[in-house]
Design an enzyme around this catalytic site. Structure first.
Site, PDB file in Angstrom:
ATOM      1  N   ASN A 147       0.991  -1.102   0.063  1.00 41.52           N
ATOM      2  CA  ASN A 147      -0.140  -0.138   0.088  1.00 41.52           C
ATOM      3  C   ASN A 147       0.836   1.245  -0.062  1.00 41.52           C
ATOM      4  O   ASN A 147       0.329   2.353   0.286  1.00 41.52           O
ATOM      5  CB  ASN A 147      -1.195  -0.050   1.199  1.00 41.52           C
ATOM      6  CG  ASN A 147      -0.397   0.075   2.536  1.00 41.52           C
ATOM      7  OD1 ASN A 147       1.005  -0.133   2.870  1.00 41.52           O
ATOM      8  ND2 ASN A 147      -1.256  -0.535   3.597  1.00 41.52           N
ATOM      9  N   ARG A 285       3.317   7.720  11.439  1.00 36.73           N
ATOM     10  CA  ARG A 285       2.762   7.241  12.728  1.00 36.73           C
ATOM     11  C   ARG A 285       2.726   8.320  13.352  1.00 36.73           C
ATOM     12  O   ARG A 285       3.296   9.474  13.522  1.00 36.73           O
ATOM     13  CB  ARG A 285       3.765   6.238  13.135  1.00 36.73           C
ATOM     14  CG  ARG A 285       3.738   4.584  12.721  1.00 36.73           C
ATOM     15  CD  ARG A 285       2.412   4.101  12.930  1.00 36.73           C
ATOM     16  NE  ARG A 285       2.471   2.668  12.291  1.00 36.73           N
ATOM     17  CZ  ARG A 285       1.911   2.287  10.962  1.00 36.73           C
ATOM     18  NH1 ARG A 285       1.608   3.372  10.284  1.00 36.73           N
ATOM     19  NH2 ARG A 285       1.938   1.195  10.498  1.00 36.73           N
ATOM     20  N   GLN A 314      -5.037   3.897  18.549  1.00 32.99           N
ATOM     21  CA  GLN A 314      -6.332   3.887  17.291  1.00 32.99           C
ATOM     22  C   GLN A 314      -7.108   2.569  17.895  1.00 32.99           C
ATOM     23  O   GLN A 314      -6.790   1.391  18.324  1.00 32.99           O
ATOM     24  CB  GLN A 314      -5.447   3.439  16.180  1.00 32.99           C
ATOM     25  CG  GLN A 314      -4.894   4.275  15.585  1.00 32.99           C
ATOM     26  CD  GLN A 314      -4.310   4.469  14.039  1.00 32.99           C
ATOM     27  OE1 GLN A 314      -3.851   5.265  13.609  1.00 32.99           O
ATOM     28  NE2 GLN A 314      -4.399   3.229  13.595  1.00 32.99           N
ATOM     29  N   HIS A 333      -7.439   6.142  10.031  1.00 35.66           N
ATOM     30  CA  HIS A 333      -6.374   5.424   9.462  1.00 35.66           C
ATOM     31  C   HIS A 333      -6.751   4.696   8.439  1.00 35.66           C
ATOM     32  O   HIS A 333      -7.286   3.500   8.322  1.00 35.66           O
ATOM     33  CB  HIS A 333      -5.602   4.472  10.457  1.00 35.66           C
ATOM     34  CG  HIS A 333      -4.363   4.184   9.968  1.00 35.66           C
ATOM     35  ND1 HIS A 333      -3.437   3.342  10.988  1.00 35.66           N
ATOM     36  CD2 HIS A 333      -3.601   4.183   8.772  1.00 35.66           C
ATOM     37  CE1 HIS A 333      -2.346   3.177  10.334  1.00 35.66           C
ATOM     38  NE2 HIS A 333      -2.429   3.481   8.937  1.00 35.66           N
TER      39      HIS A 333
HETATM   40  P1  NDP Z   1      10.586   2.258   3.683  1.00 38.63           P
HETATM   41  O1  NDP Z   1      11.035   1.287   4.615  1.00 38.63           O
HETATM   42  O2  NDP Z   1      10.562   1.937   2.304  1.00 38.63           O
HETATM   43  O3  NDP Z   1      11.176   3.834   3.874  1.00 38.63           O
HETATM   44  C1  NDP Z   1      11.217   4.557   5.241  1.00 38.63           C
HETATM   45  C2  NDP Z   1      12.559   5.277   4.773  1.00 38.63           C
HETATM   46  O4  NDP Z   1      12.653   6.095   6.209  1.00 38.63           O
HETATM   47  C3  NDP Z   1      13.849   4.458   4.585  1.00 38.63           C
HETATM   48  O5  NDP Z   1      14.516   5.358   3.753  1.00 38.63           O
HETATM   49  C4  NDP Z   1      14.640   5.072   6.055  1.00 38.63           C
HETATM   50  O6  NDP Z   1      15.844   5.050   5.615  1.00 38.63           O
HETATM   51  C5  NDP Z   1      14.031   6.160   6.270  1.00 38.63           C
HETATM   52  N1  NDP Z   1      14.426   6.737   7.734  1.00 38.63           N
HETATM   53  C6  NDP Z   1      14.397   5.839   8.873  1.00 38.63           C
HETATM   54  N2  NDP Z   1      14.670   6.737   9.885  1.00 38.63           N
HETATM   55  C7  NDP Z   1      14.834   7.891   9.262  1.00 38.63           C
HETATM   56  C8  NDP Z   1      15.104   9.017  10.284  1.00 38.63           C
HETATM   57  N3  NDP Z   1      15.244   8.863  11.467  1.00 38.63           N
HETATM   58  N4  NDP Z   1      15.287  10.220   9.467  1.00 38.63           N
HETATM   59  C9  NDP Z   1      15.034  10.218   8.069  1.00 38.63           C
HETATM   60  N5  NDP Z   1      14.762   9.038   7.332  1.00 38.63           N
HETATM   61  C10 NDP Z   1      14.661   7.961   8.037  1.00 38.63           C
HETATM   62  O7  NDP Z   1       9.004   2.330   4.342  1.00 38.63           O
HETATM   63  P2  NDP Z   1       7.710   2.818   3.349  1.00 38.63           P
HETATM   64  O8  NDP Z   1       8.248   4.171   2.583  1.00 38.63           O
HETATM   65  O9  NDP Z   1       6.826   1.958   2.818  1.00 38.63           O
HETATM   66  O10 NDP Z   1       6.848   3.301   5.019  1.00 38.63           O
HETATM   67  C11 NDP Z   1       7.121   4.225   5.791  1.00 38.63           C
HETATM   68  C12 NDP Z   1       6.443   4.443   7.056  1.00 38.63           C
HETATM   69  O11 NDP Z   1       5.231   4.742   6.744  1.00 38.63           O
HETATM   70  C13 NDP Z   1       5.948   2.976   7.442  1.00 38.63           C
HETATM   71  O12 NDP Z   1       7.019   2.627   8.510  1.00 38.63           O
HETATM   72  C14 NDP Z   1       4.707   2.986   8.201  1.00 38.63           C
HETATM   73  O13 NDP Z   1       4.876   3.314   9.546  1.00 38.63           O
HETATM   74  C15 NDP Z   1       4.105   4.218   7.377  1.00 38.63           C
HETATM   75  N6  NDP Z   1       3.034   3.727   6.839  1.00 38.63           N
HETATM   76  C16 NDP Z   1       1.434   3.983   6.927  1.00 38.63           C
HETATM   77  C17 NDP Z   1       0.699   3.687   6.212  1.00 38.63           C
HETATM   78  C18 NDP Z   1      -0.844   4.164   6.338  1.00 38.63           C
HETATM   79  O14 NDP Z   1      -1.745   3.509   5.956  1.00 38.63           O
HETATM   80  N7  NDP Z   1      -0.735   5.623   6.895  1.00 38.63           N
HETATM   81  C19 NDP Z   1       0.827   2.451   5.392  1.00 38.63           C
HETATM   82  C20 NDP Z   1       2.102   2.201   5.238  1.00 38.63           C
HETATM   83  C21 NDP Z   1       3.270   2.448   5.733  1.00 38.63           C
HETATM   84  P3  NDP Z   1      16.992   3.938   5.579  1.00 38.63           P
HETATM   85  O15 NDP Z   1      16.212   2.689   4.843  1.00 38.63           O
HETATM   86  O16 NDP Z   1      18.003   4.598   4.627  1.00 38.63           O
HETATM   87  O17 NDP Z   1      17.457   3.469   6.939  1.00 38.63           O
END
Ligand code: NDP
Length: 388
Positions: A147, A285, A314, A333
């Site tokens: 998603n 989140r 939630q 959500h």
């Molecule tokens: P990904 O794992 O593809 O991307 C997360 C990114 O966050 C990575 O590039 C990671 O960097 C980066 N990151 C982690 N910590 C930090 C930080 N402190 N500062 C800056 N960047 C950081 O996940 P997604 O993009 O698929 O999803 C992201 C989040 O979205 C999920 O963890 C979830 O909580 C939320 N989500 C919400 C949904 C909703 O329905 N509202 C549905 C799906 C997800 P690196 O990999 O380089 O460490």
């Protein structure tokens, strides 16, 4: 034979749908970057139907019962004596969705001696105590990428909705009014604005790609820089940290996982460094933003708007301040639970179950915890206090 306990959100208030707005959904076979969409051996549901609510059962009942397994589906997940608590005692598998999370705490895991697999039908397994899962050798898996694009579309919608003042203007129409000035006194164009994302992973990068054609200046911060060709293609400005980035932005979108580095990141102090009139969008989140600091910044006018779909806890209580603060565009959500996304995460859940029940490997990209340690996607994206 396995007992599968599935926690899903309630059916619509007027009953499970018998008809839908559209007759089909586009078929998506792979995601940006090449990962294939779920490939279960079969499905027993119609893509585009409501699968994430109790009567939808993620389309799993026929498959599981035909093989002699038991499926229990409930929405009753909180408080002592909930159906979830009762049924957990002898469950082998728990399935839950972030939209209606069944919090698998250490205490609950200790009371589930047979539990071997926890599946997140979606993305984001922060509702599972990963340390406890590791200690009890429980496999945790989620449907990575199912998603991500759904959320990215929701983010773009919310940015436009806030900046253009869409929801209040729509309300004027519903109320029978026509005062143009009421509608436009807070309405701007996105063109030319500076927009920054905290994290440029699957969702963050998809948001950047979708915003690029709006002729805006895009910024990002992430733990790792994107390839130079992506930065050049989208004209991205990279910043070392969120603190470095946000003072330059008119719009900030949060797309990072919740973990110790990001919890409470948007507190009073960081928000004070943002330009007056910034819009903040958080679909990652809720606890990445300080609840009261956001409320206060909207009331003082320091933030021009806040939107997102993530809350804590939630479901959010009726008196949660984000329900009534000014200039917000919150939804429950839902961004990752469109009917399109449900078809993918139901199929992914089925694929994970097929593998686990047959004793064949679950895709590495779906694994969060396996074999008593963080694994697959979990080893990259999550942190625990357990050494791995
Ligand atoms: P990904 O794992 O593809 O991307 C997360 C990114 O966050 C990575 O590039 C990671 O960097 C980066 N990151 C982690 N910590 C930090 C930080 N402190 N500062 C800056 N960047 C950081 O996940 P997604 O993009 O698929 O999803 C992201 C989040 O979205 C999920 O963890 C979830 O909580 C939320 N989500 C919400 C949904 C909703 O329905 N509202 C549905 C799906 C997800 P690196 O990999 O380089 O460490």
């Amino acid at each position: 034979m396995a007992k599968v306990l599935c926690v899903l959100y309630d059916d619509p208030a007027d009953g499970y749908p018998t008809a839908y707005a559209r007759d089909d959904i586009p078929r998506i076979d792979s995601y940006p970057g090449g990962q294939t969409a779920p490939t279960p051996a079969g499905i027993d549901f119609t893509p585009g139907h409501l699968l994430g609510s109790v009567s939808g059962e993620l389309g799993l009942r026929r498959f599981l019962e035909a093989a002699g397994h038991t499926l229990v589906v409930t929405s009753d997940k909180d408080g002592d004596g909930s159906v979830f608590d009762r049924e957990l005692a002898d469950a082998d598998v728990v399935i839950s969705q972030p939209f209606w999370p069944a919090y698998l705490t250490a205490d609950r895991i200790a009371r589930a001696p047979k539990l071997k697999l926890a599946i997140t039908a979606g993305i984001g397994s922060d509702h599972v105590d990963l340390d406890a899962a590791i200690a009890h050798d429980i496999t945790v898996a989620e449907v990575t990428y199912c998603n991500s694009i759904s959320v990215a579309e929701h983010v773009v919608m919310m940015i436009l909705g806030l900046v253009r003042n869409y929801l209040p203007a729509h309300q004027v129409v519903r109320d029978g009014g026509w005062n143009i000035a009421d509608c436009v006194a807070r309405s701007y164009d996105l063109e030319g604005m500076h927009i920054g994302t905290v994290a440029a992973g699957r969702i963050g990068l998809a948001v950047l790609r979708r915003l690029h054609p709006f002729d805006v200046q895009l910024h990002y911060t992430d733990r790792h820089r994107l390839p130079a060709e992506v930065e050049n293609e989208l004209g991205l400005i990279w910043h070392e940290s969120a603190a470095d980035m946000v003072p330059h932005c008119d719009v900030v979108t949060v797309n990072a996982p919740l973990h110790p580095e990001t919890e409470g990141l948007f507190d009073e102090k960081l928000i004070a460094t943002m330009k007056r009139g910034t819009y903040l969008i958080n679909t990652a989140r809720a606890r990445i933003a300080d609840r009261d600091a956001v409320d206060q910044a909207l009331r003082s006018g320091h933030l021009a708007g806040y939107a997102g779909d993530v809350w804590y806890p939630q479901p959010a209580p009726a008196d949660h301040p984000w329900r009534s603060m000014p200039h917000h565009g919150m939804t429950p959500h839902i961004s990752g639970s469109s009917l399109s996304a449900q078809a993918r995460y139901a199929a992914g859940t089925r694929e994970i179950l097929e593998n686990w029940l047959a004793g064949t490997p679950i895709r590495d990209e779906y694994l969060i915890v396996d074999g008593g340690a963080l694994a697959g996607t979990g080893a990259h994206s999550y942190s625990t206090t357990t050494p791995s």
